[in-house]
Design a protein around this motif. Structure first.
Motif, short mmCIF file in Angstrom:
data_model
loop_
_atom_site.label_atom_id
_atom_site.label_comp_id
_atom_site.label_asym_id
_atom_site.label_seq_id
_atom_site.Cartn_x
_atom_site.Cartn_y
_atom_site.Cartn_z
N ALA A 250 3.13 1.59 -6.57
CA ALA A 250 3.92 0.37 -6.39
C ALA A 250 5.41 0.67 -6.50
O ALA A 250 5.83 1.59 -7.19
CB ALA A 250 3.49 -0.67 -7.42
N LEU A 251 6.21 -0.13 -5.82
CA LEU A 251 7.66 -0.04 -5.88
C LEU A 251 8.19 -1.23 -6.66
O LEU A 251 7.85 -2.38 -6.35
CB LEU A 251 8.27 -0.01 -4.48
N MET A 397 12.00 1.71 -8.63
CA MET A 397 11.14 2.62 -9.37
C MET A 397 9.78 2.74 -8.69
O MET A 397 9.26 1.78 -8.12
CB MET A 397 10.97 2.15 -10.81
N ASN A 398 9.22 3.91 -8.77
CA ASN A 398 7.89 4.19 -8.24
C ASN A 398 6.92 4.32 -9.42
O ASN A 398 7.09 5.21 -10.27
CB ASN A 398 7.92 5.46 -7.41
N TYR A 399 5.93 3.41 -9.47
CA TYR A 399 4.98 3.41 -10.58
C TYR A 399 3.85 4.37 -10.27
O TYR A 399 3.18 4.28 -9.23
CB TYR A 399 4.44 2.00 -10.79
N LEU A 400 3.60 5.31 -11.19
CA LEU A 400 2.59 6.34 -10.99
C LEU A 400 1.64 6.37 -12.18
O LEU A 400 2.05 6.15 -13.33
CB LEU A 400 3.24 7.73 -10.83
N LYS A 403 -4.56 9.70 -14.65
CA LYS A 403 -5.57 9.52 -15.69
C LYS A 403 -5.13 8.44 -16.66
O LYS A 403 -5.03 7.28 -16.31
CB LYS A 403 -5.85 10.85 -16.39
N GLN A 404 -4.80 8.78 -17.91
CA GLN A 404 -4.39 7.78 -18.88
C GLN A 404 -2.86 7.67 -19.00
O GLN A 404 -2.36 6.87 -19.79
CB GLN A 404 -4.99 8.13 -20.26
N ASN A 405 -2.13 8.48 -18.24
CA ASN A 405 -0.68 8.51 -18.35
C ASN A 405 -0.05 7.66 -17.25
O ASN A 405 -0.54 7.61 -16.12
CB ASN A 405 -0.15 9.94 -18.25
N GLU A 406 1.05 7.01 -17.62
CA GLU A 406 1.78 6.17 -16.68
C GLU A 406 3.26 6.51 -16.79
O GLU A 406 3.76 6.82 -17.88
CB GLU A 406 1.59 4.69 -16.99
N LEU A 407 3.97 6.41 -15.68
CA LEU A 407 5.41 6.63 -15.71
C LEU A 407 6.05 5.97 -14.51
O LEU A 407 5.40 5.68 -13.51
CB LEU A 407 5.74 8.11 -15.75
N PHE A 408 7.37 5.75 -14.65
CA PHE A 408 8.18 5.22 -13.57
C PHE A 408 9.15 6.30 -13.12
O PHE A 408 9.82 6.94 -13.95
CB PHE A 408 8.96 3.99 -14.02
N VAL A 409 9.24 6.51 -11.82
CA VAL A 409 10.15 7.49 -11.25
C VAL A 409 11.15 6.74 -10.38
O VAL A 409 10.78 5.97 -9.49
CB VAL A 409 9.40 8.54 -10.40
N LYS A 410 12.43 6.98 -10.61
CA LYS A 410 13.46 6.33 -9.82
C LYS A 410 13.52 6.97 -8.43
O LYS A 410 13.70 8.19 -8.30
CB LYS A 410 14.82 6.44 -10.51
N VAL A 411 13.39 6.14 -7.41
CA VAL A 411 13.40 6.64 -6.02
C VAL A 411 14.52 6.01 -5.20
O VAL A 411 14.66 6.34 -4.01
CB VAL A 411 12.04 6.38 -5.34
N GLY A 412 15.29 5.12 -5.79
CA GLY A 412 16.38 4.49 -5.03
C GLY A 412 17.08 3.47 -5.88
O GLY A 412 16.78 3.28 -7.06
N GLN A 413 18.03 2.79 -5.27
CA GLN A 413 18.76 1.75 -5.98
C GLN A 413 19.32 0.76 -4.97
O GLN A 413 19.47 1.05 -3.79
CB GLN A 413 19.89 2.34 -6.82
N PHE A 414 19.62 -0.42 -5.49
CA PHE A 414 20.24 -1.48 -4.68
C PHE A 414 21.31 -2.13 -5.54
O PHE A 414 21.01 -2.76 -6.55
CB PHE A 414 19.19 -2.50 -4.23
N ILE A 415 22.56 -1.93 -5.12
CA ILE A 415 23.69 -2.45 -5.88
C ILE A 415 24.45 -3.41 -4.97
O ILE A 415 25.23 -2.99 -4.12
CB ILE A 415 24.61 -1.31 -6.36
N PRO A 416 24.22 -4.71 -5.12
CA PRO A 416 24.94 -5.68 -4.28
C PRO A 416 26.29 -6.02 -4.90
O PRO A 416 26.43 -6.19 -6.11
CB PRO A 416 24.01 -6.89 -4.28
#
Length: 793
Positions: A250-251, A397-400, A403-416
């Protein structure tokens, strides 16, 4: 919801930090009361009444506290909870600072004059989401939002922005905000969502919405969708353990925040021993660390001697400060700075600063909260004025899950910054898509129209649902999903696939190609045959059949027919200005000579018959020079017409770009259409006159009467050129020249065959008929036959 306890710890951290700061509220110690709302409307009202009355059971409009120094309320993780609290607290003018998502409805100072929102405005959230959709080409998207004013505004803004980018809404699902208890939700959201053909789903709501959505799902789901989730939802909060794989890939649009310095270190130090009076912490610790029995609630050593919050998985606790915790932290500081400003004002006015005899009324804090402005410990400016409230910035953020581990990885940004000034970046290579989507998923109503095709909208369906039709013959499309095909430049033509323009080759009717060679051979063969007939007539010029009907006219006709057969040579080869002029002029004049000669021969037959009657005055007209002069006059009229044509708009070489795909045909343009058809019309007038006179004289009793043969020749001539006129309108390029060449050859061959072949037959095969004795004998027999017929009558 164990993760929400971080908001409590953010409040505790801020209070402790303020109490240790000698420059902020000196000689004043901040305290706090904690109440749990359980994300329930009823519990929210109950907690608010408990706080106001100071005891349980609650007693409205009565406080059991003798010295109640509470000055503000910080709460409202959702808009619904903020409304429930605000409706009650407004009766007592208590300042309420909500740390939940920004809601334009709560910004109404007429309805909520004592409510302040700490979260930044999500004015450009829809713009950022739609930019993400547009970047990946997702044009068929589902929308899910809460069924309230905030959700309606999001749906309206998103749908409008999607419409501007030609992105269609596949479906809209609204989550009822009244269902605060997730286990009571029986609305089958998920089956409807999964049944949609849209592969990309946008979810917008508050902290409760996703839990309600998840409780409505069937027990077994396969991750077939890509979810785009706003920052107000925490997808790590799950109702079931298997849900993590559902949202893998998910994003998430998360608010950009600057974590308060020292907060992570503070979280690591938190445990029930440090805060023994915090019963919420003991309950939280027992639940998250799965302590073995009731006694372990009070003694940490029996639960886990080295337990720490950083050991918990992301689903239970996040060591990074969340957006709600950050707003809570800033809310505490806003209240502290408002109190600080108020105490400074009292000191400047000569009043006692903050002694025990000073009673602070909550309503007095409003004027300071409205104008509060300060920089927090992270260096960011904090304001409570809705007009100056900053616009939210987002990390994508990219939700990954592994198994039992979860993390968010930054893949971009939006600055208006403004509607026209935006900074949107995305790193496709850094994104891990869903388990069933190893590559970028496609979310379209139907397959894209490839090169060579264009979109054709379907009646009654959204603009994103269309059919693909191939471009017309002369047009191409070299991109996907184009609405209109484009024409190639004049010097190029579409290829078979109609996705590219190829350069055209210059072409014209040449002597080398088979058709040009065939027409040339036919023309030369007929012209040679005509010359042979002319030679034969010259050789047998003293015979009766050659002398009949004006020998000079026969020679003139044969010479003109020879030139007629050679006219097609001007139409074959590279057209030039000279050949274009000669084509029509020579054709018109030569054919006029031929037709006028035939007309003169026909008139000769009629006049010769009348001149044989006794006492006839027609003998003086039956002279060769009279008919030669007649032919000359007819030709001069045609020459005059051609001269007018040359003077006004003469023929010229031009290009035919569209008649033959892949070729630029060099042709002769006729120039003046009126002049062209005037020349043809004049020839047609002479031919029609010859046909009428020959038809009337076909049965005249005259030796070697040519009227019958002329009648057939003129019938062929008129039929050919009458059919030429409509046929000349449709063909273009080479076909137009071929039609004219065919008419020239066909009409010339008709004249030659009908008029001269019978004479050649007599000269070559029946020489006995070409003598004076035979003619006298035939004349006597005809006279005797007429006498007998007269007697019989």
């Amino acid at each position: 919801m164990h993760k929400n306890y971080q908001q409590v710890l953010a409040l505790v951290f801020a209070v402790e930090e303020i109490n240790q700061n000698p420059n902020l509220l000196p000689n004043v110690t901040l305290g706090y009361h904690l109440y749990n709302t359980y994300h329930s409307d009823e519990r929210t009202l109950e907690s608010s009444l408990k706080w106001l009355s100071g005891q349980s059971p609650t007693m409205p409009n009565y406080s059991c506290r003798i010295h109640n120094k509470s000055v503000a309320v910080i709460g409202g993780a959702t808009s619904a909870l903020s409304v429930q609290m605000g409706s009650l607290l407004e009766l007592y003018k208590f300042p309420q600072i909500t740390y939940g998502p920004f809601d334009p409805l709560l910004n109404d100072k007429v309805q909520f004059p004592s409510l302040y929102q700490m979260a930044p405005r999500d004015s450009f959230l829809s713009v950022g989401i739609v930019q993400l959709l547009f970047h990946f080409g997702w044009t068929w998207v589902g929308l899910i939002s809460t069924n309230d004013m905030r959700g309606e505004k999001f749906l309206w803004n998103t749908a409008e922005e999607m419409s501007r980018r030609n992105i269609c809404v596949a479906f809209i699902e609204k989550i009822p905000v009244s269902e605060r208890r997730q286990d009571e939700s029986h609305v089958p959201f998920m089956p409807r969502i999964l049944a949609s053909s849209a592969k990309v789903i946008i979810i917008h709501g508050d902290a409760d919405s996703l839990m309600i959505l998840r409780y409505s799902q069937p027990p077994i789901l396969s991750p077939l969708k890509l979810w785009i989730i706003t920052s107000d939802l925490d997808i790590t909060l799950r109702a079931h353990h298997y849900e993590s794989c559902l949202f893998h890939g998910a994003l998430v649009f998360k608010h950009q925040i600057s974590e308060a310095p020292g907060f992570s270190r503070f979280l690591k130090s938190v445990n029930p021993v440090k805060y023994p009076e915090d019963i919420l912490l003991k309950t939280f610790w027992h639940s998250t660390f799965s302590c073995p029995d009731e006694s372990a609630k009070l003694e940490e050593r029996e639960c886990s001697p080295n337990a720490s919050l950083e050991d918990l998985p992301l689903a239970h606790f996040d060591m990074s400060m969340s957006a709600l915790s950050y707003s809570t932290y800033n809310s505490v500081y806003a209240v502290a700075w408002a109190l600080h400003e108020m105490f400074l004002m009292r000191i400047e006015m000569g009043f006692e600063g903050c002694g025990e005899n000073f009673t602070l009324q909550p309503w007095q804090l409003h004027s300071f909260l409205r104008n509060i402005q300060f920089n927090n410990s992270a260096g960011e400016q904090v304001v409570l004025d809705a007009q100056r409230n900053p616009v939210a910035k987002y990390d994508i953020m990219n939700y990954l899950t592994f198994k039992q581990n979860e993390l968010f990885v930054k893949v971009g940004q939006f600055i208006p910054k403004s509607l026209l000034d935006q900074n949107f970046t995305i790193s496709e290579n850094s994104i891990s898509w869903g388990i069933s989507q190893p590559t970028v998923p496609e979310s379209v109503c139907n397959e894209s129209c490839g090169s060579g095709f264009r979109k054709l909208s379907c009646e009654g369906k959204p603009a994103c649902c269309f059919d693909c039709v191939q471009c017309p013959e002369e047009e191409i499309s070299n991109q996907k999903d184009v609405d209109h095909c484009m024409k190639c430049p004049d010097a190029k033509y579409p290829n078979k696939e109609r996705d590219n323009c190829l350069p055209k080759t210059v072409a014209f009717l040449t002597f080398k190609e088979s058709l040009g060679l065939t027409l040339t051979s036919i023309a030369l063969a007929f012209s040679l045959l005509t010359v042979l007939i002319l030679v034969m007539f010259v050789k047998f010029q003293d015979t009766p059949i050659v002398k009949a009907n004006n020998r000079t006219l026969s020679y003139t006709l044969l010479i003109s027919l020879t030139l007629c057969f050679l006219c097609p040579m001007l139409f074959i080869g590279h057209p030039t200005s000279a050949t274009c002029l000669l084509q029509q002029m020579v054709f018109g004049i030569v054919f006029t000579v031929a037709v006028s000669s035939i007309l003169a021969k026909t008139i000769t037959v009629v006049l010769a018959f009348k001149a044989t009657r006794p006492g006839s005055k027609m003998k003086r007209w039956v002279q060769p020079r009279v008919f030669n002069f007649f032919v000359f006059i007819c030709c001069m009229i045609q020459v005059a017409l051609c001269g007018i044509w040359l003077a006004t708009s003469p023929p010229f070489p031009g290009l035919d770009l569209h008649s033959e795909p892949g070729h630029i045909i060099i042709v002769c343009k006729i120039g003046s259409v009126i002049a062209f058809y005037s020349v043809l019309g004049y020839m047609g007038f002479l031919a029609l006159g010859s046909f009428i006179v020959a038809f009337l004289a076909r049965n005249l009793p005259h030796t070697f009467n040519e009227a019958k043969f002329i009648t057939f020749s003129m019938l062929i001539f008129c039929s050919v050129w009458l059919s030429f006129i409509p046929a000349y309108q449709n063909p273009k390029g080479k076909a137009m020249m071929i039609v004219e060449i065919f008419c020239i050859l066909a009409s010339s061959a008709g004249l030659l065959g009908c008029i001269f072949l019978p004479k050649c037959y007599v000269i070559l095969l029946r020489p006995e008929r070409n003598t004076l004795e035979y003619l006298k004998q035939k004349a006597n027999s005809r006279s005797h036959s007429e006498i007998l017929t007269g007697r019989h009558i």
